[in-house]
Design a protein around this motif. Structure first.
Motif, PDB file in Angstrom:
ATOM      1  N   GLY A 225       0.807  -1.212   0.000  1.00 30.32           N
ATOM      2  CA  GLY A 225       0.000   0.000   0.000  1.00 30.32           C
ATOM      3  C   GLY A 225       0.845   1.269   0.000  1.00 30.32           C
ATOM      4  O   GLY A 225       0.714   2.126  -0.885  1.00 30.32           O
ATOM      5  N   PRO A 226       1.751   1.431   0.969  1.00 30.24           N
ATOM      6  CA  PRO A 226       2.651   2.586   0.953  1.00 30.24           C
ATOM      7  C   PRO A 226       3.513   2.660  -0.304  1.00 30.24           C
ATOM      8  O   PRO A 226       3.775   3.752  -0.809  1.00 30.24           O
ATOM      9  N   LEU A 227       3.963   1.506  -0.813  1.00 31.86           N
ATOM     10  CA  LEU A 227       4.785   1.510  -2.025  1.00 31.86           C
ATOM     11  C   LEU A 227       4.004   2.087  -3.205  1.00 31.86           C
ATOM     12  O   LEU A 227       4.506   2.956  -3.924  1.00 31.86           O
ATOM     13  N   PHE A 228       2.778   1.615  -3.413  1.00 31.04           N
ATOM     14  CA  PHE A 228       1.975   2.126  -4.525  1.00 31.04           C
ATOM     15  C   PHE A 228       1.677   3.615  -4.350  1.00 31.04           C
ATOM     16  O   PHE A 228       1.710   4.378  -5.318  1.00 31.04           O
ATOM     17  N   LYS A 229       1.410   4.033  -3.122  1.00 32.98           N
ATOM     18  CA  LYS A 229       1.114   5.446  -2.875  1.00 32.98           C
ATOM     19  C   LYS A 229       2.344   6.304  -3.131  1.00 32.98           C
ATOM     20  O   LYS A 229       2.244   7.412  -3.665  1.00 32.98           O
ATOM     21  N   ARG A 230       3.508   5.810  -2.748  1.00 31.47           N
ATOM     22  CA  ARG A 230       4.757   6.561  -2.952  1.00 31.47           C
ATOM     23  C   ARG A 230       5.088   6.695  -4.434  1.00 31.47           C
ATOM     24  O   ARG A 230       5.595   7.721  -4.893  1.00 31.47           O
ATOM     25  N   MET A 231       4.787   5.651  -5.211  1.00 25.59           N
ATOM     26  CA  MET A 231       5.134   5.675  -6.622  1.00 25.59           C
ATOM     27  C   MET A 231       4.108   6.429  -7.470  1.00 25.59           C
ATOM     28  O   MET A 231       4.468   6.998  -8.501  1.00 25.59           O
ATOM     29  N   TYR A 232       2.854   6.424  -7.035  1.00 26.96           N
ATOM     30  CA  TYR A 232       1.797   7.007  -7.855  1.00 26.96           C
ATOM     31  C   TYR A 232       1.075   8.104  -7.069  1.00 26.96           C
ATOM     32  O   TYR A 232       1.624   9.152  -6.802  1.00 26.96           O
ATOM     33  N   ASN A 233      -0.184   7.849  -6.699  1.00 24.54           N
ATOM     34  CA  ASN A 233      -0.982   8.765  -5.898  1.00 24.54           C
ATOM     35  C   ASN A 233      -2.048   7.930  -5.208  1.00 24.54           C
ATOM     36  O   ASN A 233      -2.178   6.725  -5.492  1.00 24.54           O
ATOM     37  N   THR A 234      -2.825   8.529  -4.319  1.00 21.99           N
ATOM     38  CA  THR A 234      -3.758   7.738  -3.528  1.00 21.99           C
ATOM     39  C   THR A 234      -4.811   7.025  -4.370  1.00 21.99           C
ATOM     40  O   THR A 234      -5.039   5.817  -4.167  1.00 21.99           O
ATOM     41  N   PRO A 235      -5.498   7.684  -5.318  1.00 21.28           N
ATOM     42  CA  PRO A 235      -6.493   6.951  -6.120  1.00 21.28           C
ATOM     43  C   PRO A 235      -5.904   5.788  -6.912  1.00 21.28           C
ATOM     44  O   PRO A 235      -6.453   4.685  -6.927  1.00 21.28           O
ATOM     45  N   THR A 236      -4.765   6.030  -7.570  1.00 19.06           N
ATOM     46  CA  THR A 236      -4.121   4.965  -8.339  1.00 19.06           C
ATOM     47  C   THR A 236      -3.641   3.852  -7.421  1.00 19.06           C
ATOM     48  O   THR A 236      -3.761   2.664  -7.745  1.00 19.06           O
ATOM     49  N   ALA A 237      -3.100   4.226  -6.269  1.00 19.23           N
ATOM     50  CA  ALA A 237      -2.626   3.230  -5.305  1.00 19.23           C
ATOM     51  C   ALA A 237      -3.775   2.345  -4.837  1.00 19.23           C
ATOM     52  O   ALA A 237      -3.604   1.131  -4.658  1.00 19.23           O
ATOM     53  N   PHE A 238      -4.948   2.936  -4.636  1.00 22.03           N
ATOM     54  CA  PHE A 238      -6.118   2.161  -4.211  1.00 22.03           C
ATOM     55  C   PHE A 238      -6.473   1.108  -5.258  1.00 22.03           C
ATOM     56  O   PHE A 238      -6.742  -0.054  -4.923  1.00 22.03           O
ATOM     57  N   VAL A 239      -6.472   1.502  -6.527  1.00 19.63           N
ATOM     58  CA  VAL A 239      -6.792   0.558  -7.603  1.00 19.63           C
ATOM     59  C   VAL A 239      -5.747  -0.552  -7.668  1.00 19.63           C
ATOM     60  O   VAL A 239      -6.080  -1.741  -7.739  1.00 19.63           O
ATOM     61  N   LEU A 240      -4.473  -0.172  -7.647  1.00 16.41           N
ATOM     62  CA  LEU A 240      -3.398  -1.160  -7.727  1.00 16.41           C
ATOM     63  C   LEU A 240      -3.437  -2.114  -6.533  1.00 16.41           C
ATOM     64  O   LEU A 240      -3.212  -3.323  -6.683  1.00 16.41           O
ATOM     65  N   LEU A 241      -3.715  -1.571  -5.373  1.00 17.46           N
ATOM     66  CA  LEU A 241      -3.776  -2.392  -4.169  1.00 17.46           C
ATOM     67  C   LEU A 241      -4.932  -3.385  -4.246  1.00 17.46           C
ATOM     68  O   LEU A 241      -4.786  -4.559  -3.865  1.00 17.46           O
ATOM     69  N   SER A 242      -6.067  -2.932  -4.753  1.00 21.17           N
ATOM     70  CA  SER A 242      -7.227  -3.818  -4.897  1.00 21.17           C
ATOM     71  C   SER A 242      -6.914  -4.968  -5.838  1.00 21.17           C
ATOM     72  O   SER A 242      -7.202  -6.139  -5.542  1.00 21.17           O
ATOM     73  N   VAL A 243      -6.297  -4.637  -6.971  1.00 15.96           N
ATOM     74  CA  VAL A 243      -5.937  -5.668  -7.954  1.00 15.96           C
ATOM     75  C   VAL A 243      -4.916  -6.630  -7.360  1.00 15.96           C
ATOM     76  O   VAL A 243      -5.011  -7.853  -7.527  1.00 15.96           O
TER      77      VAL A 243
END
Length: 270
Positions: A225-243
């Motif tokens: 979760g923190p990795l995706f948020k650090r690399m992208y942004n919160t909305p994109t991180a949410f989608v990536l995390l869900s997948v």
């Protein structure tokens, strides 16, 4: 024009004597001789000064009491003087022609390149080979890169017209708050400043490939979760995390990971 110098930064606890000696031997046997080796020893007991003196390569030994892989690499960067930097593990090693091929690639105008990790003993690559030809990687494809595969022009890491200084985010990596992802963030920060990574699938860095573990630890999952948020942004991180949680069958941890992602506030070098 003088030949470019490569700075090889190796963060180590100094306990892998056999492996580090193997690495130094393959460096000593490089056909390209313009490089320095910076050993960042995360151990106040120096077992290596006398050993390093027996090799015919230019070495710097930096001893630090600070622990953390990203911290050690950043310390190494502060001592680097080369035109190109790479981040070797103490248990990786190289073909004799590796550095010659790397320099040839940079001379065609590349800023960041990635090699391919390969285990010559088991005859296996470090990951499934989805990319078969040399190409620039997308930001998503940077997620599959390993730090030992990265070579980058040092000038790209300093503050310039493209953006601020780039260093490893010390929150991520072994010894940090989150155990992995530091190399992906590093490459993503370069990508954000328009320094794209060129992948050479045919150029190899050697490293033992361990049997693939099918079960992720809770610590590994939570760090996503923190990795995706650090690399992208919160909305994109949410989608990536869900997948990710669906694909890896980690739905039971989804709310825990989501909370960690929500509470995480990106900081460090951007």
């Amino acid at each position: 024009m003088s030949e470019p110098v490569i700075s090889v930064i190796v963060a180590t606890l100094g306990t892998r004597f056999t492996e580090l000696k193997r690495m130094l031997e393959t460096l000593e046997n490089q056909t390209y001789k313009h490089f320095e080796v910076i050993i960042v020893l995360q151990n106040e007991q120096d077992h290596w000064s006398d050993i390093l003196a027996t090799y015919h390569v230019q070495t710097k030994l930096v001893i630090t009491s600070k622990r953390g892989l990203s911290k050690a690499r950043n310390i190494g960067l502060s001592h680097a003087t080369g035109d190109i930097v790479t981040f070797g593990d103490d248990d990786c090693w190289y073909d004799a022609a590796t550095f010659s091929h790397v320099v040839a690639s940079f001379q065609t105008g590349k800023d960041v390149i990635s090699l391919n990790m390969y285990d010559p003993d088991r005859q296996k690559f470090g990951r499934r080979q989805r990319i078969q030809t040399a190409t620039y990687l997308t930001k998503r494809e940077l997620m599959s890169r390993s730090s030992i595969e990265i070579f980058v022009k040092r000038r790209c890491l300093e503050a310039n017209q493209h953006g601020p200084r780039i260093r490893f985010d010390e929150v991520f990596g072994l010894g940090g708050d989150y155990i992995s992802g530091e190399e992906n963030i590093f490459l993503a920060d370069l990508h954000r400043q328009s320094y794209r990574t060129y992948f050479h699938p045919e150029l190899l860095v050697y490293h033992a490939v361990q049997p693939r573990l099918t079960r992720l630890t809770t610590e590994q999952v939570v760090s996503k979760g923190p990795l995706f948020k650090r690399m992208y942004n919160t909305p994109t991180a949410f989608v990536l995390l869900s997948v990710f949680c669906l694909k890896k069958r980690q739905t039971k941890l989804f709310w825990k990971v989501l909370k960690e992602m929500w509470n995480y506030q990106p900081r460090g070098e951007r």
